[in-house]
Design a protein around this motif. Structure first.
Motif, PDB file in Angstrom:
ATOM      1  N   PRO A  86       0.545  -1.181   0.062  1.00  0.00           N
ATOM      2  CA  PRO A  86      -0.005   0.087  -0.009  1.00  0.00           C
ATOM      3  C   PRO A  86       0.866   1.158  -0.025  1.00  0.00           C
ATOM      4  CG  PRO A  86       0.145  -0.843   2.301  1.00  0.00           C
ATOM      5  CD  PRO A  86       0.977  -1.939   1.316  1.00  0.00           C
ATOM      6  N   PRO A  87       0.169   2.290  -0.453  1.00  0.00           N
ATOM      7  CA  PRO A  87       1.104   3.896  -0.381  1.00  0.00           C
ATOM      8  C   PRO A  87       1.463   4.012   1.243  1.00  0.00           C
ATOM      9  CG  PRO A  87      -1.322   4.088  -0.757  1.00  0.00           C
ATOM     10  CD  PRO A  87      -1.114   2.826  -0.843  1.00  0.00           C
ATOM     11  N   SER A  88       2.750   4.524   1.135  1.00  0.00           N
ATOM     12  CA  SER A  88       3.455   4.512   2.381  1.00  0.00           C
ATOM     13  C   SER A  88       2.831   5.808   3.316  1.00  0.00           C
ATOM     14  CB  SER A  88       4.953   4.673   2.376  1.00  0.00           C
ATOM     15  OG  SER A  88       5.455   5.717   1.492  1.00  0.00           O
ATOM     16  N   HIS A  89       2.269   6.706   2.444  1.00  0.00           N
ATOM     17  CA  HIS A  89       2.054   8.131   3.139  1.00  0.00           C
ATOM     18  C   HIS A  89       0.477   8.322   3.438  1.00  0.00           C
ATOM     19  CE1 HIS A  89       6.103   9.050   1.937  1.00  0.00           C
ATOM     20  NE2 HIS A  89       6.337   9.044   3.250  1.00  0.00           N
ATOM     21  N   TYR A  90      -0.333   8.087   2.380  1.00  0.00           N
ATOM     22  CA  TYR A  90      -1.787   8.169   2.445  1.00  0.00           C
ATOM     23  C   TYR A  90      -2.663   7.468   1.909  1.00  0.00           C
ATOM     24  CZ  TYR A  90      -5.655  11.491   3.811  1.00  0.00           C
ATOM     25  OH  TYR A  90      -6.717  12.134   4.227  1.00  0.00           O
ATOM     26  N   ILE A  91      -3.871   7.205   2.510  1.00  0.00           N
ATOM     27  CA  ILE A  91      -5.000   6.261   1.798  1.00  0.00           C
ATOM     28  C   ILE A  91      -6.062   7.242   1.823  1.00  0.00           C
ATOM     29  CG2 ILE A  91      -6.321   4.314   1.962  1.00  0.00           C
ATOM     30  CD1 ILE A  91      -3.760   2.735   2.671  1.00  0.00           C
ATOM     31  N   PHE A  92      -6.773   7.406   0.831  1.00  0.00           N
ATOM     32  CA  PHE A  92      -8.068   7.990   0.701  1.00  0.00           C
ATOM     33  C   PHE A  92      -9.163   7.119   0.211  1.00  0.00           C
ATOM     34  CE2 PHE A  92      -9.594  11.578  -2.007  1.00  0.00           C
ATOM     35  CZ  PHE A  92     -11.092  11.798  -1.292  1.00  0.00           C
ATOM     36  N   LYS A  93     -10.030   6.803   1.070  1.00  0.00           N
ATOM     37  CA  LYS A  93     -11.094   5.853   0.720  1.00  0.00           C
ATOM     38  C   LYS A  93     -12.688   6.384   0.159  1.00  0.00           C
ATOM     39  CE  LYS A  93     -13.743   1.642   2.254  1.00  0.00           C
ATOM     40  NZ  LYS A  93     -13.581   0.557   3.238  1.00  0.00           N
ATOM     41  N   ILE A  94     -13.207   6.262  -0.829  1.00  0.00           N
ATOM     42  CA  ILE A  94     -14.443   6.939  -0.905  1.00  0.00           C
ATOM     43  C   ILE A  94     -15.626   5.856  -1.223  1.00  0.00           C
ATOM     44  CG2 ILE A  94     -15.430   8.415  -2.704  1.00  0.00           C
ATOM     45  CD1 ILE A  94     -12.913   9.427  -3.590  1.00  0.00           C
ATOM     46  N   GLN A  95     -16.542   6.097  -0.389  1.00  0.00           N
ATOM     47  CA  GLN A  95     -17.840   5.116  -0.561  1.00  0.00           C
ATOM     48  C   GLN A  95     -18.807   5.967  -1.396  1.00  0.00           C
ATOM     49  OE1 GLN A  95     -18.143   4.418   3.755  1.00  0.00           O
ATOM     50  NE2 GLN A  95     -17.457   2.399   3.357  1.00  0.00           N
ATOM     51  N   LEU A  96     -19.752   5.224  -1.884  1.00  0.00           N
ATOM     52  CA  LEU A  96     -20.759   5.792  -2.867  1.00  0.00           C
ATOM     53  C   LEU A  96     -20.096   6.974  -3.831  1.00  0.00           C
ATOM     54  CD1 LEU A  96     -23.652   5.806  -0.425  1.00  0.00           C
ATOM     55  CD2 LEU A  96     -23.085   4.174  -2.025  1.00  0.00           C
ATOM     56  N   PHE A  97     -19.067   6.495  -4.459  1.00  0.00           N
ATOM     57  CA  PHE A  97     -18.288   7.319  -5.298  1.00  0.00           C
ATOM     58  C   PHE A  97     -19.303   7.776  -6.314  1.00  0.00           C
ATOM     59  CE2 PHE A  97     -16.205   8.509  -9.304  1.00  0.00           C
ATOM     60  CZ  PHE A  97     -14.874   9.108  -8.888  1.00  0.00           C
ATOM     61  N   SER A  98     -20.361   7.337  -6.926  1.00  0.00           N
ATOM     62  CA  SER A  98     -21.144   7.815  -7.818  1.00  0.00           C
ATOM     63  C   SER A  98     -21.936   9.058  -7.319  1.00  0.00           C
ATOM     64  CB  SER A  98     -22.331   6.567  -8.331  1.00  0.00           C
ATOM     65  OG  SER A  98     -23.105   6.158  -7.155  1.00  0.00           O
ATOM     66  N   LEU A  99     -22.303   9.176  -6.236  1.00  0.00           N
ATOM     67  CA  LEU A  99     -23.022  10.356  -5.740  1.00  0.00           C
ATOM     68  C   LEU A  99     -22.229  11.694  -5.723  1.00  0.00           C
ATOM     69  CD1 LEU A  99     -24.595   8.963  -2.485  1.00  0.00           C
ATOM     70  CD2 LEU A  99     -25.627   9.367  -4.794  1.00  0.00           C
ATOM     71  N   LEU A 100     -20.848  11.360  -5.947  1.00  0.00           N
ATOM     72  CA  LEU A 100     -20.227  12.768  -6.310  1.00  0.00           C
ATOM     73  C   LEU A 100     -20.748  13.444  -7.561  1.00  0.00           C
ATOM     74  CD1 LEU A 100     -16.404  11.646  -5.522  1.00  0.00           C
ATOM     75  CD2 LEU A 100     -18.176  13.172  -3.932  1.00  0.00           C
ATOM     76  N   THR A 101     -20.820  12.579  -8.588  1.00  0.00           N
ATOM     77  CA  THR A 101     -21.302  13.087  -9.678  1.00  0.00           C
ATOM     78  C   THR A 101     -22.893  13.415  -9.547  1.00  0.00           C
ATOM     79  OG1 THR A 101     -19.862  11.720 -11.138  1.00  0.00           O
ATOM     80  CG2 THR A 101     -21.993  12.681 -12.311  1.00  0.00           C
ATOM     81  N   LYS A 102     -23.842  12.734  -8.668  1.00  0.00           N
ATOM     82  CA  LYS A 102     -25.009  13.068  -8.763  1.00  0.00           C
ATOM     83  C   LYS A 102     -25.544  14.378  -7.845  1.00  0.00           C
ATOM     84  CE  LYS A 102     -29.266  11.172  -6.650  1.00  0.00           C
ATOM     85  NZ  LYS A 102     -29.921  10.270  -5.803  1.00  0.00           N
ATOM     86  N   HIS A 103     -24.365  14.584  -6.904  1.00  0.00           N
ATOM     87  CA  HIS A 103     -24.528  15.933  -6.462  1.00  0.00           C
ATOM     88  C   HIS A 103     -23.445  16.961  -6.847  1.00  0.00           C
ATOM     89  CE1 HIS A 103     -27.143  14.043  -3.515  1.00  0.00           C
ATOM     90  NE2 HIS A 103     -26.306  13.153  -3.122  1.00  0.00           N
ATOM     91  N   SER A 104     -23.034  16.937  -8.046  1.00  0.00           N
ATOM     92  CA  SER A 104     -22.170  17.862  -8.691  1.00  0.00           C
ATOM     93  C   SER A 104     -21.189  18.431  -7.933  1.00  0.00           C
ATOM     94  CB  SER A 104     -23.281  19.085  -9.070  1.00  0.00           C
ATOM     95  OG  SER A 104     -24.328  18.666  -9.845  1.00  0.00           O
ATOM     96  N   VAL A 105     -20.351  17.385  -7.457  1.00  0.00           N
ATOM     97  CA  VAL A 105     -19.125  17.630  -6.886  1.00  0.00           C
ATOM     98  C   VAL A 105     -18.018  17.667  -7.825  1.00  0.00           C
ATOM     99  CG1 VAL A 105     -17.333  17.108  -4.956  1.00  0.00           C
ATOM    100  CG2 VAL A 105     -20.016  16.719  -4.495  1.00  0.00           C
ATOM    101  N   GLU A 106     -17.516  18.704  -8.344  1.00  0.00           N
ATOM    102  CA  GLU A 106     -16.552  19.079  -9.053  1.00  0.00           C
ATOM    103  C   GLU A 106     -15.103  18.650  -8.740  1.00  0.00           C
ATOM    104  OE1 GLU A 106     -16.863  22.393 -11.589  1.00  0.00           O
ATOM    105  OE2 GLU A 106     -18.983  21.899 -12.192  1.00  0.00           O
ATOM    106  N   LYS A 107     -15.032  19.061  -7.553  1.00  0.00           N
ATOM    107  CA  LYS A 107     -13.614  18.616  -6.661  1.00  0.00           C
ATOM    108  C   LYS A 107     -13.655  18.567  -5.310  1.00  0.00           C
ATOM    109  CE  LYS A 107     -10.717  22.493  -5.954  1.00  0.00           C
ATOM    110  NZ  LYS A 107      -9.901  23.436  -5.997  1.00  0.00           N
ATOM    111  N   TYR A 108     -12.829  17.571  -5.200  1.00  0.00           N
ATOM    112  CA  TYR A 108     -12.693  17.213  -3.310  1.00  0.00           C
ATOM    113  C   TYR A 108     -11.226  17.244  -3.009  1.00  0.00           C
ATOM    114  CZ  TYR A 108     -13.251  15.001   0.787  1.00  0.00           C
ATOM    115  OH  TYR A 108     -13.384  14.840   2.419  1.00  0.00           O
ATOM    116  N   GLU A 109     -11.015  17.969  -1.971  1.00  0.00           N
ATOM    117  CA  GLU A 109      -9.682  18.062  -1.314  1.00  0.00           C
ATOM    118  C   GLU A 109      -9.616  17.173  -0.187  1.00  0.00           C
ATOM    119  OE1 GLU A 109      -8.405  21.793  -0.677  1.00  0.00           O
ATOM    120  OE2 GLU A 109      -8.512  22.578  -2.803  1.00  0.00           O
ATOM    121  N   SER A 110      -8.873  16.360  -0.045  1.00  0.00           N
ATOM    122  CA  SER A 110      -8.496  15.620   1.337  1.00  0.00           C
ATOM    123  C   SER A 110      -8.361  16.236   2.419  1.00  0.00           C
ATOM    124  CB  SER A 110      -7.632  14.162   0.887  1.00  0.00           C
ATOM    125  OG  SER A 110      -6.295  14.812   1.089  1.00  0.00           O
TER     126      SER A 110
END
Length: 331
Positions: free
Chosen positions: A36-60
């Motif tokens: 696995p990557p040694s510094h950061y892991i970024f998990k997204i659940q229900l990824f399809s809802l990003l498009t449904k809710h017009s999320v154009e950009k997300y910053e961790s």
């Protein structure tokens, strides 16, 4: 989270890429890793809802790696500002830069990752040159406009999106860091606002201190004050009235900050409105916090009753301050 410093000699990079069996296309290297990557892991659940809710950009959230703070920036349907379509865009951004010294510059290589959940290994994406990217005050973000096509990402056999869940990651390797030649950024102001302050001084004949100051007033993002020398200052001492505009607390200015201001100082004529005026465009800073005139007006003229500047032992001073530009240290 522990942070480690990885330094990779440039002459070793080709060997490393070969051992990892990298696929290199369009300047981008893609490889596979079981770790696995040694510094950061970024998990997204229900990824399809990003498009449904017009999320154009997300910053961790920010994460620590090799002594600095970073974050991942995800565009789930491509970075529209760069006209990216049918791809996921993913970037690494340097965060927490306010704590860095002026003139900082960081050279870093990095790998951005995507978990293949079917095979339990990671797709590693990085710049093919291995020379690293230069992070600095005017370029905080680097990455991949076309990190992966939406077709490949959504393909069931690839295992990148399973049960509408995906996992991204990041590894960062600092090649070198340094302080670059210091500089500054001059920002001129458009449609500047005139800020006015009026100060009434009573019992002029009884003033015995060398200098008097008005209450602080705001102009731009700074506080200012008028300085009044009833018996003159410097070359004007004894025969002139001296008048200055000054920053109220120059010790609070950030290092390197300079303010270009148009200042107008007036002694008001209380009888005929024929005001005595001085005007200049000048730079103010911690090193030069005040400007004005040692010989603003002769005491003989000022105290003459016919001029209207001193009535019933009262004079009125007016200041107008317009911020025309600000110069800051380049960070």
């Amino acid at each position: 989270m522990n942070a480690y410093l990885y330094i990779i000699p440039s002459d070793c990079w080709d060997t490393i890429k070969a051992n990892l069996n990298m696929d290199i296309q369009d300047g981008i290297s893609k490889s596979v890793s079981d770790a696995p990557p040694s510094h950061y892991i970024f998990k997204i659940q229900l990824f399809s809802l990003l498009t449904k809710h017009s999320v154009e950009k997300y910053e961790s959230r920010e994460f620590d790696a090799v002594g600095y703070k970073w974050k991942l920036v995800l565009h789930p349907n491509g970075n529209k500002s760069r006209n990216v379509k049918e791809h996921i865009s993913l970037y690494l951004a340097l965060a927490g830069t306010s704590s860095l010294r002026p003139g900082w510059e960081i050279h870093a290589t990095f790998r951005l990752c995507l978990l293949d959940q079917n095979r339990d290994h990671y797709l590693m994406v990085e710049d093919a040159t291995g020379t690293g990217k230069r992070f600095h005050g005017m370029k905080l973000e680097w990455g991949f406009d076309k990190f992966i096509s939406l077709k490949d990402f959504n393909g069931e056999s690839n295992g990148y999106l399973v049960d509408d869940t995906c996992v991204f990651g990041a590894e960062v390797f600092v090649c070198k860091e340094k302080n670059i030649t210091q500089g500054e950024c001059l920002s001129m102001m458009k449609d500047s606002i005139i800020n006015k302050h009026v100060w009434k001084i009573e019992n002029f004949s009884k003033l015995d201190a060398e200098r008097y100051e008005s209450k602080p007033f705001n102009a731009g993002n700074q506080k200012w004050k008028i300085q009044f020398y009833p018996k003159g200052k410097g070359s004007g001492q004894g025969n002139y009235l001296s008048l200055y505009l000054a920053l109220a607390d120059p010790t609070t200015l950030p290092p390197g900050l300079k303010i270009f201001a148009e200042m107008t100082l007036r002694l008001l004529d209380q009888l005929q409105a024929k005001h005595y005026t001085g005007k200049a465009n000048l730079w103010f800073s911690a090193a030069n916090p005040d400007h004005g005139w040692q010989r603003f007006v002769s005491l003989a003229y000022f105290t003459n009753p016919s001029t209207g500047h001193l009535v019933r032992d009262i004079c009125i001073v007016e200041a107008e301050v317009t911020i025309l530009g600000v110069a800051n240290a380049l960070s």
